[in-house]
Design a protein around this motif. Sequence first.
Motif, short mmCIF file in Angstrom:
data_model
loop_
_atom_site.label_atom_id
_atom_site.label_comp_id
_atom_site.label_asym_id
_atom_site.label_seq_id
_atom_site.Cartn_x
_atom_site.Cartn_y
_atom_site.Cartn_z
N UNK A 83 19.76 57.16 81.85
CA UNK A 83 20.94 57.02 80.99
C UNK A 83 22.18 57.39 81.80
N UNK A 84 23.33 56.88 81.38
CA UNK A 84 24.57 57.20 82.09
C UNK A 84 25.25 58.37 81.37
N UNK A 85 25.27 59.54 82.01
CA UNK A 85 25.71 60.74 81.31
C UNK A 85 27.18 60.73 80.93
N UNK A 86 27.98 59.84 81.56
CA UNK A 86 29.41 59.83 81.26
C UNK A 86 29.74 58.92 80.09
N UNK A 127 26.92 62.83 73.87
CA UNK A 127 26.59 62.40 75.23
C UNK A 127 25.13 62.72 75.51
N UNK A 129 23.51 64.20 77.74
CA UNK A 129 23.21 65.56 78.14
C UNK A 129 23.13 66.55 77.00
N UNK B 189 19.54 54.61 88.92
CA UNK B 189 20.62 54.07 88.10
C UNK B 189 21.05 52.70 88.62
N UNK B 289 31.10 65.33 81.18
CA UNK B 289 29.75 65.39 81.71
C UNK B 289 29.37 66.79 82.14
N UNK B 291 27.69 68.48 80.72
CA UNK B 291 26.31 68.64 80.28
C UNK B 291 25.32 68.00 81.23
N UNK B 295 21.05 68.22 81.70
CA UNK B 295 20.06 67.16 81.55
C UNK B 295 19.24 67.02 82.82
#
Lengths: 254, 312
Positions: A83-86, A127, A129, B189, B289, B291, B295
């Motif tokens: 997944x793209x955390x941003x 988000x 995260x 990614x 981000x 966070x 993760x």
Amino acid sequence: MLRLDSLSQHYGDQPVLHDLSLTVPDGQLLCVVGPSGCGKSTLLRTVAGLLPAREGTITIDDTPVTGVPDRLAVVFQDYGRSLLPWLTVRDNVALPLRRQGLRRAERRAEADRILDRVGLTGAARRHPGQLSGGMQQRVAIARALVCRPSLLLMDEPFGSLDAQTREDLEDLLLEVHRTDRTTIVFVTHDIDESVYVGDRVVVLTPGPGAKVALDLPVELPCPRDQIGTRGLPEFVALRTRVGRAVRTPGRAQV
Amino acid sequence: MSGAPTHESRRPTDHGAAARTAHLVGETAARTARLARGALLRRLVLVLALTAWQLGARAHGSVYFPPPARIARHAYDLWFSGPVGHAFLTPAAVDTILPSLGRMAAGFVLAAVVGVGLGILVGRSPRAYALCDPVLQFARALPPPTLVPVFVVVFDFGTPMQLASIVFSAIWPVLINTAEGARDTDPLRLDVAAVLRLTAVERLWFLLLPSALPRIFAGLRLSLSLCLILMVFSELLPGTANGIGFALTDAQSRSDLLTVWAVLVLLGALGYLLNTGLLAIEKRLTGKRSHERRSKGSHKSSRTESRKGRST
Ligand SMILES: Nc1ncnc2c1ncn2[C@@H]1O[C@H](COP(=O)(O)OP(=O)(O)OP(=O)(O)O)[C@@H](O)[C@H]1O
Ligand SMILES: [Mg+2]
């Protein structure tokens, strides 16, 4: 229909898959099991067009796979990295829809609809995260389902989740498969899971040069349920056969 | 009849509200005091240094080392005592600070845009990276002001020479950091982007730039301080008619030490403010981000879990 025709794959001069042939009819949920490092991920990456086949061919509905095929979706093992955390959960899920020329509002509505379906209605604006592992994997599944794929590849998608979450997601997957009739190739290292989820289980031999050790149709009654199905004598018999094939591939060859 | 009880019942609440307000005011005051004390403590060394400077300079009375209060007063008179309509800037300030800031901003933006663009290109192509890396290391190793004489010859004196000096010094940190950030993009990614069949622009916008962003900002911070240095340095040379560096040499030639000190303080303050602004932008862009690390951590622990699962 997905066809692999005497497929071989190498990394450098180290062989990984050797002369592997497999036909997956439309709408089948095929589970691929095999010892760690035998080349299951490599197989999926090749089918996804991320790695060109060294030898042999892959065709989807008689079209050879050269790049990433149309209407293909992949759920990777590492949900945290895939997944793209941003981006918010909703934007992550809406990302594949950009190619379809939908307007922003339509993309969002579609993403919300699919998030509803995987039980993440409230999480759209958070988000990745900020979510638990199980929720993140649900987001990854939602992103895979959002553009209605005709072929879905899943690489040990529930491998790192706790038992409860895992069972919930297995049932979610079965429900999606029942309603959409998507062709699914589901890689797992969990023998019970493969028998519970699959219409058919394929066991690979240990590498290098993995090929099919066992190809087993799973004929269990179809709305499966976690307690009842796993208690059936047929279930136990099937998992024993798959287990034997994984442990001693030489003797179990069919 | 209906009015009285409400009135009666309201009074105690009014008292309560008043008490609460008083309490709130007290609390806010206490908090402000606490914050002020915290801010003061954090700047304790600065305050002590300023005080020592002030006292020392006053006691010594040297014309070379004026006390900071006089420097501040002088800077205020010189630049910041203008009319409200000009944001308190005096004509001298408009002549000194604005041209410098303009050149610096132009140089910084140019260096940032070109640096990030080239950095992504170089970082995404292993061959380009291998080819460019020695050149980049060499360019980075050059002390930036030594390039200025070259540009003096090429462009003659004036704004083009100054801009070129700023850009060619400030571009390397952004370029190198961006290239490394782009090179470190998570390969998984990249696979995701390929499977989602993102276009090149989408891949850049949704994947490459965001994942390189922390590195890009690390480069931008270095570039910003280089911009300030080169801005002043290029203005110290003949052929400049305005700017902070020009004010410095001008004051020095008139032996106006007070103005020299004021210019130094102004440069320090500018550098501090610009850096603070850049940090604020970075925080805004990457704040969401915070966070991410969590993760990643959960991913790591999930890995060990899956290992355990496999062995059973
Ligand atoms: N990028 C790579 N370069 C070189 N060798 C690789 C690469 N990726 C995988 N391999 C090797 O190829 C073999 C198969 O790897 P693969 O990841 O497909 O196994 P897997 O069956 O998915 O294993 P697991 O169940 O642990 O995920 C392994 O021996 C591995 O060392
Ligand atoms: Mg794997």
